[in-house]
Design a protein around this motif. Structure first.
Motif, PDB file in Angstrom:
ATOM      1  N   HIS A 350       0.816  -1.230   0.000  1.00 58.69           N
ATOM      2  CA  HIS A 350       0.000   0.000   0.000  1.00 58.69           C
ATOM      3  C   HIS A 350       0.844   1.272   0.000  1.00 58.69           C
ATOM      4  O   HIS A 350       0.306   2.367  -0.134  1.00 58.69           O
ATOM      5  CB  HIS A 350      -0.948  -0.001   1.200  1.00 58.69           C
ATOM      6  CG  HIS A 350      -2.088  -0.950   1.030  1.00 58.69           C
ATOM      7  ND1 HIS A 350      -1.950  -2.319   1.196  1.00 58.69           N
ATOM      8  CD2 HIS A 350      -3.375  -0.750   0.666  1.00 58.69           C
ATOM      9  CE1 HIS A 350      -3.115  -2.907   0.953  1.00 58.69           C
ATOM     10  NE2 HIS A 350      -3.988  -1.980   0.623  1.00 58.69           N
ATOM     11  N   THR A 354      -2.489   6.863  -2.494  1.00 59.32           N
ATOM     12  CA  THR A 354      -3.256   7.882  -1.767  1.00 59.32           C
ATOM     13  C   THR A 354      -4.631   7.288  -1.527  1.00 59.32           C
ATOM     14  O   THR A 354      -5.293   6.855  -2.480  1.00 59.32           O
ATOM     15  CB  THR A 354      -3.342   9.190  -2.566  1.00 59.32           C
ATOM     16  OG1 THR A 354      -2.011   9.712  -2.673  1.00 59.32           O
ATOM     17  CG2 THR A 354      -4.226  10.207  -1.871  1.00 59.32           C
ATOM     18  N   LEU A 355      -5.038   7.195  -0.253  1.00 58.19           N
ATOM     19  CA  LEU A 355      -6.270   6.486   0.104  1.00 58.19           C
ATOM     20  C   LEU A 355      -7.129   7.348   1.025  1.00 58.19           C
ATOM     21  O   LEU A 355      -6.587   8.111   1.837  1.00 58.19           O
ATOM     22  CB  LEU A 355      -5.922   5.186   0.832  1.00 58.19           C
ATOM     23  CG  LEU A 355      -5.158   4.127   0.024  1.00 58.19           C
ATOM     24  CD1 LEU A 355      -4.576   3.067   0.956  1.00 58.19           C
ATOM     25  CD2 LEU A 355      -6.067   3.497  -1.025  1.00 58.19           C
ATOM     26  N   VAL A 357      -8.916   7.975   4.281  1.00 60.27           N
ATOM     27  CA  VAL A 357      -8.753   7.380   5.614  1.00 60.27           C
ATOM     28  C   VAL A 357      -9.877   7.871   6.528  1.00 60.27           C
ATOM     29  O   VAL A 357     -10.119   9.078   6.635  1.00 60.27           O
ATOM     30  CB  VAL A 357      -7.369   7.740   6.196  1.00 60.27           C
ATOM     31  CG1 VAL A 357      -7.256   7.268   7.642  1.00 60.27           C
ATOM     32  CG2 VAL A 357      -6.258   7.131   5.333  1.00 60.27           C
ATOM     33  N   ARG A 366      -8.379   4.285   9.672  1.00 57.94           N
ATOM     34  CA  ARG A 366      -8.358   3.055   8.867  1.00 57.94           C
ATOM     35  C   ARG A 366      -8.635   3.379   7.409  1.00 57.94           C
ATOM     36  O   ARG A 366      -9.441   4.258   7.103  1.00 57.94           O
ATOM     37  CB  ARG A 366      -9.454   2.108   9.345  1.00 57.94           C
ATOM     38  CG  ARG A 366      -9.272   1.619  10.770  1.00 57.94           C
ATOM     39  CD  ARG A 366      -9.028   0.162  10.822  1.00 57.94           C
ATOM     40  NE  ARG A 366      -9.140  -0.319  12.183  1.00 57.94           N
ATOM     41  CZ  ARG A 366      -8.777  -1.548  12.548  1.00 57.94           C
ATOM     42  NH1 ARG A 366      -8.264  -2.387  11.669  1.00 57.94           N
ATOM     43  NH2 ARG A 366      -8.903  -1.921  13.809  1.00 57.94           N
ATOM     44  N   THR A 367      -7.992   2.626   6.541  1.00 61.05           N
ATOM     45  CA  THR A 367      -8.265   2.753   5.100  1.00 61.05           C
ATOM     46  C   THR A 367      -9.524   1.950   4.770  1.00 61.05           C
ATOM     47  O   THR A 367      -9.988   1.152   5.598  1.00 61.05           O
ATOM     48  CB  THR A 367      -7.102   2.161   4.282  1.00 61.05           C
ATOM     49  OG1 THR A 367      -7.119   0.726   4.470  1.00 61.05           O
ATOM     50  CG2 THR A 367      -5.752   2.724   4.702  1.00 61.05           C
ATOM     51  N   HIS A 369      -9.586  -0.629   3.222  1.00 64.13           N
ATOM     52  CA  HIS A 369      -9.176  -2.043   3.328  1.00 64.13           C
ATOM     53  C   HIS A 369      -9.027  -2.450   4.784  1.00 64.13           C
ATOM     54  O   HIS A 369      -8.564  -3.544   5.084  1.00 64.13           O
ATOM     55  CB  HIS A 369      -7.867  -2.263   2.580  1.00 64.13           C
ATOM     56  CG  HIS A 369      -7.859  -1.658   1.219  1.00 64.13           C
ATOM     57  ND1 HIS A 369      -7.480  -0.344   1.025  1.00 64.13           N
ATOM     58  CD2 HIS A 369      -8.241  -2.132   0.023  1.00 64.13           C
ATOM     59  CE1 HIS A 369      -7.597  -0.050  -0.263  1.00 64.13           C
ATOM     60  NE2 HIS A 369      -8.075  -1.118  -0.890  1.00 64.13           N
ATOM     61  N   VAL A 373      -3.785   3.170  10.045  1.00 67.81           N
ATOM     62  CA  VAL A 373      -2.931   4.245   9.534  1.00 67.81           C
ATOM     63  C   VAL A 373      -2.617   5.209  10.678  1.00 67.81           C
ATOM     64  O   VAL A 373      -3.480   5.465  11.528  1.00 67.81           O
ATOM     65  CB  VAL A 373      -3.648   5.054   8.420  1.00 67.81           C
ATOM     66  CG1 VAL A 373      -2.687   6.017   7.737  1.00 67.81           C
ATOM     67  CG2 VAL A 373      -4.287   4.135   7.392  1.00 67.81           C
ATOM     68  N   ILE A 389       0.199   7.423   1.511  1.00 72.78           N
ATOM     69  CA  ILE A 389       0.889   6.418   2.319  1.00 72.78           C
ATOM     70  C   ILE A 389       2.387   6.477   2.003  1.00 72.78           C
ATOM     71  O   ILE A 389       2.794   6.224   0.879  1.00 72.78           O
ATOM     72  CB  ILE A 389       0.338   5.010   2.046  1.00 72.78           C
ATOM     73  CG1 ILE A 389      -1.196   4.982   2.150  1.00 72.78           C
ATOM     74  CG2 ILE A 389       0.983   3.995   2.986  1.00 72.78           C
ATOM     75  CD1 ILE A 389      -1.761   5.382   3.492  1.00 72.78           C
TER      76      ILE A 389
END
Ligand code: SF4
Length: 411
Positions: A350, A354-355, A357, A366-367, A369, A373, A389
């Protein structure tokens, strides 16, 4: 304020919030409600310990015990001096069941069965309870009864209520949620799509643990098409040895579990999988355990929870010859070693992304998934922030966020 001490699963956590609301409605300020779990002998030992501790440390409070452990045997609790009452699971959510503990009562109608705990970033919505499967090691069908689904309108009411309260994520929970709707030829997959269609302003929907044998095309379709359905599935796998799965009376085989993970990834390529595994089930030989260890890498799991086998009364497995405690604990230790390595591999994959969150705490989140984080500058909880990330540390990803997100900063 009434206090609630919770043990066990997400469904218990959700029910504890309702217990708290009901006690508040009745003005039961001096009670401590202990919502027990019976999934392992260790869980029950911890419940009894907590009961005694609550009585010892809060002599001014009245202690009431409920939950699955009470359903197995309420006598040990009634024998503890200081316990003023026990509530069976079937009655624990009924506000009337608490009325006998009232010194003076005032009540209002109970609304739905949902809760949005102040401290959490996500709300739990119960869609199902009970179980019809009777896996050979499991006590739950004995304590929660037959599987039954909540009415669709009520589920929609609960999800809308959570969104109105500003919750970004709703987790659909129960005991065997993959059995949702069986009574009316509905399916979990169709429920997911219906919720997302009927509640367009719900940003994120997540599922709690799933029976790998019950994941059907409707659910695979939902993962393939519904972006707001989080790309994370936690499987109640329990073993990857075909003979042990048979002895456990699980409905999946080693091959069907491998196929299911392949189908989930085909439907949603970025999906992250987790699983529960039992170490040291009575019939498990060293060769069976090696078979599980050898097959696990093919599943590419990120999260692996290893539970040492725990004998439960009145279960089929309780009639089988136990392995020694040292063998059980040693196998759990080897599974946890594997789990740590598997998570590191997934964390590495990961880095650089860029996710979005979900902020659970000013410095943690948390992402989609469900990866942990962390970051440096504290931000307001209960927001969804795109983060880059940059690395990983222990069991979490490390992230930074762009200046545009500085409005979320706690200054
Ligand atoms: S599916 Fe099996 S393990 Fe899960 S609650 Fe039902 S009986 Fe227990």
């Amino acid at each position: 304020m009434p206090r609630v001490i919770t043990f066990g699963c997400r469904l218990n956590a959700l029910e504890s919030e309702i217990l708290r609301e009901n006690a508040q409605k009745l003005g039961l300020r001096d009670v401590i409600l202990i919502n027990s779990c019976a999934v392992t002998a260790e869980a029950e030992r911890q419940v009894r310990q907590a009961v005694r501790k609550a009585i010892r440390e809060h002599p001014d409070r009245r202690v009431i015990v409920t939950g699955c452990s009470v359903d197995i045997d309420l006598k040990p609790y009634l024998e503890i001096p200081g316990v003023v009452g026990v509530l069976p699971n079937a009655r624990k959510l009924d506000v009337e069941a608490l009325r006998p503990f009232c010194k003076q009562a005032e009540t209002k109608d109970c609304e739905g069965q949902f809760s949005y705990p102040a401290s959490r970033a996500r709300a739990y919505v119960a869609i199902q309870n009970g179980c019809n499967h009777f896996c050979s090691y499991c006590i739950i069908p004995h304590t929660r009864g037959k599987s039954h689904s909540m009415p669709l309108e009520k589920i929609l009411f609960d999800v809308r209520a959570a969104v109105q309260k500003g919750y970004i994520e709703v987790v659909l929970t129960g005991i065997d949620i993959a059995a949702y709707g069986k009574e009316e030829e509905l399916t979990l997959g169709r429920l997911v799509s219906h919720i997302l269609q009927e509640v367009p302003d719900l940003p994120q929907l997540r599922l709690s643990s799933l029976d790998p044998a019950a994941i059907d095309n409707d659910l695979l379709q939902a993962f393939a098409t519904e972006e707001r359905l989080m790309p994370h599935v936690h499987l109640s796998l329990q073993s990857m040895s075909t003979s042990v799965l048979k002895a456990m009376r699980r409905r999946h085989t080693q091959k069907s579990a491998l196929d299911m993970c392949y189908s989930l990834r085909k439907a949603r390529p970025d999906i992250v999988l987790g699983a529960d595994l039992i170490a040291g089930f009575p019939t498990e030989t060293e060769a069976d355990f090696e078979e599980t260890l050898k097959t696990l890498p093919a599943l590419r799991l990120a999260f692996l929870h290893a539970f040492p086998y725990s004998k439960r009364p009145n279960t089929l497995a309780a009639t089988m010859l136990d392995l020694s405690r040292s063998v059980i604990l040693e196998r759990a230790r080897r599974l946890r070693l594997f789990a740590h390595e598997a998570l590191q591999i997934c964390l590495q994959q990961h880095i650089g992304q860029t996710l979005p969150v979900l902020i659970e705490h000013p410095l943690k989140g948390r992402t989609p998934h469900f990866m942990h984080v962390t970051w440096k500058e504290p931000v307001h909880a209960q927001s969804l922030i795109p983060m880059h990330i940059t690395g990983c540390q222990e069991e979490a990803l490390v992230a930074t966020f762009s200046k545009e997100c500085s409005t979320h900063l706690i200054l």
